[in-house]
Design an enzyme around this catalytic site. Structure first.
Site, mmCIF file in Angstrom:
data_model
loop_
_atom_site.group_PDB
_atom_site.id
_atom_site.type_symbol
_atom_site.label_atom_id
_atom_site.label_comp_id
_atom_site.label_asym_id
_atom_site.label_seq_id
_atom_site.Cartn_x
_atom_site.Cartn_y
_atom_site.Cartn_z
ATOM 1 N N CYS A 238 34.426 -51.261 5.871
ATOM 2 C CA CYS A 238 34.096 -52.378 5.170
ATOM 3 C C CYS A 238 35.098 -53.195 5.208
ATOM 4 O O CYS A 238 35.211 -54.425 5.224
ATOM 5 C CB CYS A 238 34.020 -51.902 3.514
ATOM 6 S SG CYS A 238 32.988 -50.569 3.145
ATOM 7 N N ARG B 145 22.785 -53.475 -0.953
ATOM 8 C CA ARG B 145 23.878 -54.272 -0.346
ATOM 9 C C ARG B 145 24.783 -53.146 0.480
ATOM 10 O O ARG B 145 25.357 -53.567 1.571
ATOM 11 C CB ARG B 145 24.845 -55.096 -1.216
ATOM 12 C CG ARG B 145 25.710 -56.106 -0.715
ATOM 13 C CD ARG B 145 25.158 -56.855 0.489
ATOM 14 N NE ARG B 145 25.577 -56.469 1.602
ATOM 15 C CZ ARG B 145 24.968 -57.176 2.771
ATOM 16 N NH1 ARG B 145 24.289 -58.271 2.761
ATOM 17 N NH2 ARG B 145 25.168 -56.575 3.922
ATOM 18 N N CYS C 94 25.423 -52.932 4.586
ATOM 19 C CA CYS C 94 26.870 -53.114 4.993
ATOM 20 C C CYS C 94 26.807 -51.842 6.002
ATOM 21 O O CYS C 94 27.477 -52.119 7.009
ATOM 22 C CB CYS C 94 27.637 -53.115 3.954
ATOM 23 S SG CYS C 94 28.014 -54.903 3.590
ATOM 24 N N HIS D 223 35.985 -57.625 5.073
ATOM 25 C CA HIS D 223 36.281 -57.910 3.785
ATOM 26 C C HIS D 223 37.635 -57.488 3.085
ATOM 27 O O HIS D 223 37.836 -57.458 2.201
ATOM 28 C CB HIS D 223 35.223 -57.195 2.888
ATOM 29 C CG HIS D 223 33.811 -57.557 3.006
ATOM 30 N ND1 HIS D 223 33.392 -58.695 2.670
ATOM 31 C CD2 HIS D 223 32.877 -57.127 3.582
ATOM 32 C CE1 HIS D 223 32.052 -58.857 3.122
ATOM 33 N NE2 HIS D 223 31.749 -57.881 3.499
#
Lengths: 200, 268
Positions: B177, B225, B229, B181
């Site tokens: 992730c 979501r 991802c 991010h």
């Protein structure tokens, strides 16, 4: 009541201690299922992935970093004929193609490099990401053997120079073929490539 | 007024509109959002969700009215903003989807397989019951501060697990992730990427899900979501309500705590 407080305190101590990588793997294994051609085998980390999964706050183990960097560098196959440059037009397609290896992708199609997701390349292309540095005008660095070898290595296994870089290991992980990598190299270096057209 | 008919008309209009926009950029979506003003096509999904909540269903033919989302059986207002949280009856931390699964299996007699079979729409679908329920439940927390539980040891452990999952690199591309991010001011192609390790980034992201996806014509949940991802990270399929899904959402909710819920949001 007192007992409960003590138990909660003990539980806190146990649970708040560092979550180890094995636990994270076990959780992922139970939280995911195979989908199309993508299996839970992918959840297993290699040494480099494990090393590069520390939260930002964690302190870096410099000795281990040097070891992994050296291992990455020693594993990069340099083309024996010193032929690093393929066809920039094919390379441009590889750079634009974001498909490949997602369970929603067709495994029969060749993988893309998705370079534009993170890098500016052709200055005329406005839809570029900025997770990585701009590579517009890359060819101005010249085509010395050192420059070609450096770039080839960076594409093959970025960790050889920049340990824990966010970039995928396009060669080492088998995402792109050697020919595709040569084509991307040409896209970067060829004076005719749009990467090297004069900036407007 | 026939709600179903209106919804079809709305969806068709939105569909036509978005097709003309697909090649365009975020600016046009902003224009579209402006044009809609306070209206959000998610309202139809929210209506559906409320109906589904009160409708008897499953082998036991009972509604979800006795479902406890954390504030007591049947209390929906404000519940979403306090999730994920620890539930003593299962001795686990659950997000809204895991909790709905629990209620559907326990109260209505559905099997886990039935609930998890197809929680999220595929492209072109008109929406699932789970999506509608989550849209309604989230709407009942609109404007309230994000306040996930962190008092219980298991809630804090879930946050710690979420952080470790966030940084876990694996798969052929070595993605986590954090790849996309953990930095501020970045974008992938033209898509802006929130920094989910910071309060502003996590708050912006967490408060706006579930969201109506203009380009897909359906409401997407935070659980979806997370799954999508993972797909983009080249990982296998994330199971709804799974420990990893709950832990990642806990990580985001706690990082975004204090901000006001603004879901269902409206996204490209």
């Amino acid at each position: 009541m007192m007992m409960k407080t003590i138990m909660q305190f003990l539980a806190f101590i146990i649970f708040s201690s560092a979550v180890c990588a094995d636990e994270v793997y076990d959780v992922l294994l139970e939280s995911m299922t195979d989908k199309n051609f993508v299996t839970v085998e992918r959840l297993k980390q290699d040494e480099l992935q494990a090393f590069c999964s520390q939260p930002r706050s964690a302190s870096a183990d410099e000795a281990r970093a040097a070891e992994l960097r050296a291992a990455a560098l020693s594993d990069v196959p340099i083309p024996s004929d010193q032929n690093y440059l393929g066809d920039w037009q094919r390379g441009e397609k590889v750079a634009s193609n974001g498909r490949g290896l997602q369970y929603s992708d067709d495994p029969e199609q060749e993988n893309g490099g998705n370079c534009y997701a993170c890098h500016q390349l052709d200055p005329a292309e406005v839809a570029y990401g900025n997770l990585g540095p701009s590579l517009s005008g890359y060819g101005a660095r010249g085509q010395s053997i050192a420059m070609l070898q450096y770039t080839w290595t960076k594409l093959w296994n970025t960790h050889a120079y920049n340990i824990c870089s966010h970039m995928p290991r396009f060669g080492a992980a088998g995402i792109l073929t050697e020919q595709q990598l040569r084509d991307v190299m040409a896209f970067l270096f060829d004076p005719q490539s749009p990467v090297n057209r004069t900036q407007p | 007024m026939n709600k179903g008919f209106m919804r079809v008309i709305f969806t068709v209009l939105i569909g036509l509109w978005s097709v003309t926009l697909l090649s365009d950029t975020e600016g046009v979506f902003d224009q579209y959002r402006e044009m809609l003003g306070d209206d959000n096509p998610a309202i139809f999904v929210i209506f559906d969700g409320e109906e589904i909540w009160y409708a008897p269903a499953g082998p036991k033919s009972v509604s979800l009215e006795q479902c406890d989302l954390g504030l007591g059986p049947g209390v929906v207002e404000g519940a979403y903003a306090q999730l994920p949280r620890y539930f003593p009856d299962v001795d686990r931390v659950q997000d809204v989807e895991a909790r709905l699964e629990y209620c559907m299996t326990q109260l209505q007699g559905l099997t886990t397989e039935e609930v998890r079979g197809k929680p999220y729409s595929l492209r072109g679908d008109l929406g699932t019951e789970l999506e509608a329920l989550v849209a309604w439940i989230a709407d009942q927390s609109s404007g309230l501060a994000i306040a996930p539980g962190q008092a219980h040891a298991k809630e804090r452990a879930t946050y710690a697990l979420g952080e470790n999952l966030f940084y876990y690199r694996a798969g052929p591309h070595d993605f986590s992730c954090a790849t996309c991010h953990e930095q501020t001011g970045r974008r992938i192609r033209l898509q802006a990427l929130p920094n989910l390790t910071t309060h502003p980034g996590a708050a912006e992201a967490y408060s706006s899900w579930p969201a109506y996806r203009i380009s897909q014509g359906i409401v997407r949940t935070m659980g979806w979501r997370m799954r999508d991802c993972m797909r983009q990270q080249r990982m296998p399929e994330l199971i709804m309500g799974s420990q990893a899904s709950v832990a990642l959402q806990t990580y985001l909710a706690v990082n975004g705590a204090g901000a006001s819920m603004a879901a269902p949001g409206l996204k490209r």
